[in-house]
Design an enzyme around this catalytic site. Structure first.
Site, PDB file in Angstrom:
ATOM      1  CB  SER A   1       5.042  -1.897  11.671  1.00  0.00           C
ATOM      2  OG  SER A   1       4.540  -0.592  11.890  1.00  0.00           O
TER       3      SER A   1
ATOM      4  CG  HIS B   1      -5.890   1.524   4.972  1.00  0.00           C
ATOM      5  ND1 HIS B   1      -5.538   2.499   5.880  1.00  0.00           N
ATOM      6  CD2 HIS B   1      -4.813   0.713   4.841  1.00  0.00           C
ATOM      7  CE1 HIS B   1      -4.294   2.279   6.272  1.00  0.00           C
ATOM      8  NE2 HIS B   1      -3.834   1.201   5.657  1.00  0.00           N
TER       9      HIS B   1
ATOM     10  CE  LYS C   1      -0.250   3.176   4.751  1.00  0.00           C
ATOM     11  NZ  LYS C   1      -0.182   3.329   6.188  1.00  0.00           N
TER      12      LYS C   1
ATOM     13  CD  GLU D   1      -3.688  -2.941   7.034  1.00  0.00           C
ATOM     14  OE1 GLU D   1      -2.574  -3.223   6.595  1.00  0.00           O
ATOM     15  OE2 GLU D   1      -4.270  -1.873   6.780  1.00  0.00           O
TER      16      GLU D   1
ATOM     17  CG  ASN E   1      -1.827   1.177   1.313  1.00  0.00           C
ATOM     18  OD1 ASN E   1      -1.894   1.976   0.372  1.00  0.00           O
ATOM     19  ND2 ASN E   1      -2.539   1.302   2.421  1.00  0.00           N
TER      20      ASN E   1
ATOM     21  CD  GLU F   1      -3.186   5.364   6.701  1.00  0.00           C
ATOM     22  OE1 GLU F   1      -3.045   5.423   5.476  1.00  0.00           O
ATOM     23  OE2 GLU F   1      -2.272   4.976   7.467  1.00  0.00           O
TER      24      GLU F   1
ATOM     25  N   GLY G   1       1.993   2.089  10.473  1.00  0.00           N
ATOM     26  CA  GLY G   1       2.877   3.241  10.304  1.00  0.00           C
ATOM     27  C   GLY G   1       3.586   3.672  11.577  1.00  0.00           C
TER      28      GLY G   1
HETATM   29  C1  PEP Z   1      -0.943  -0.156   5.951  1.00  0.00           C
HETATM   30  O1  PEP Z   1      -1.224   1.020   5.974  1.00  0.00           O
HETATM   31  O2  PEP Z   1      -1.665  -0.937   5.331  1.00  0.00           O
HETATM   32  C2  PEP Z   1       0.246  -0.588   6.685  1.00  0.00           C
HETATM   33  C3  PEP Z   1       0.276  -1.801   7.100  1.00  0.00           C
HETATM   34  O3  PEP Z   1       1.234   0.351   6.890  1.00  0.00           O
HETATM   35  P1  PEP Z   1       2.681   0.086   7.568  1.00  0.00           P
HETATM   36  O4  PEP Z   1       3.192  -1.209   7.026  1.00  0.00           O
HETATM   37  O5  PEP Z   1       3.486   1.264   7.155  1.00  0.00           O
HETATM   38  O6  PEP Z   1       2.450   0.017   9.034  1.00  0.00           O
END
Ligand code: PEP
Length: 275
Positions: free
Chosen positions: A234, A108, A26, A188, A24, A110, A194
């Site tokens: 992460s 997601h 983003k 998630e 992703n 976000e 993040g």
């Molecule tokens: C995501 O936003 O789907 C995600 C997992 O981000 P990150 O790996 O940066 O934590």
């Protein structure tokens, strides 16, 4: 680990689930000139034993969607629920189908408002019922992201599962109708997205196992055994082997690390963990 958490309830079916990794991007990168490098990273992924998809920023989808190798699917980060027409700023399934895209990410955190949107967050009903139903009907496959914020995680697994069930429940009729081939769940935890804080393999396995158990009850045993559940938050080349070894973790949705060459290593480590 207790043996209860460590093992999957659906051990035999674990073997049949094809690993899947998503990147992703983003709202990255800042410059069009950086896209070729990011595309090249994704194209180094070995897709022989793993599905790979990538979610470029909406502005960049049209530039890159034909640049990925076979087996690396371009999947928009969002979708409307109405189709073409007077929907400023939106993307629709009909456009995706016409462009040869097969997958779309919805839900997601976000998009659910977790980066402080001052507008109302997208509800679970809008995401898992309206948007997912619309996408599936249009012939697309869906990655449905779910997950709990930190205050809920701090209350324990039962509270976590209440949120996961709330996120999933409006989509149950679509899961019954379309089956596990068309839907991937991305678990998630918001507190790990993040932040550099990853769920431990124990936490990830416990939650994925509980999600699968809920789906066995709410959809069917067959669906629960076959549906792929990705971990996101992460994930990187340092933790992919341990997380990938969890029997109910079928892959990753990767944010930050999908902007780096290590996305290839994440795929390789996952495939090795499942071999
Ligand atoms: C995501 O936003 O789907 C995600 C997992 O981000 P990150 O790996 O940066 O934590």
């Amino acid at each position: 680990w207790s043996s209860d958490v460590c093992s999957s309830d659906l051990e035999n079916a674990t073997m049949a689930r094809r690993p899947i990794v998503g990147g992703n991007w983003k709202c990255n990168p800042a410059k069009v000139s950086e896209l070729d490098g990011l595309v090249a990273n994704m194209n180094t992924c070995d897709t022989a034993n793993c599905d790979v998809y990538v979610c470029p920023s909406p502005l960049h989808v049209g530039i890159v969607y034909q640049k990925f190798n076979k087996g690396v699917y371009c999947a928009p980060q969002n979708c409307n629920f109405k189709g073409t027409g007077a929907y400023t700023g939106e993307m629709c399934a009909e456009q995706m189908v016409d462009m040869g895209m097969e997958w779309c990410l919805i839900g997601h955190s976000e998009r659910r408002g977790e980066f402080g949107l001052p507008t109302p967050a997208e509800s679970s009903k809008l995401i898992a019922d309206t948007k997912m139903g619309y996408l599936l009907k249009a012939g697309m496959k869906v990655i449905l992201a779910i997950g709990e914020p930190l205050p809920i995680r701090e209350k324990g697994i039962e509270a976590v599962m209440e949120v996961c069930k709330e996120n999933l429940a409006p989509g149950i009729p679509h899961m019954k109708e379309y089956g596990a081939e068309k839907i991937v769940i991305a678990y998630e935890p918001v507190w790990s997205i993040g932040t550099g804080v990853t769920a431990s393999p124990e936490q990830a396995q416990e939650t994925h196992k509980a999600i699968r158990a809920y789906l066995a009850e709410a959809v069917s045993e067959e669906f629960a055994a076959a549906v792929r559940i990705q971990y996101g938050g992460s994930a990187n080349a340092k933790n992919a082997a341990a997380l990938g070894a969890c029997p109910d973790v079928d892959g990753f949705l990767v944010g930050g690390a999908s902007l780096k060459p290590e996305i290839k290593d994440i795929v390789d480590l996952l495939v090795a963990a499942k071999a």
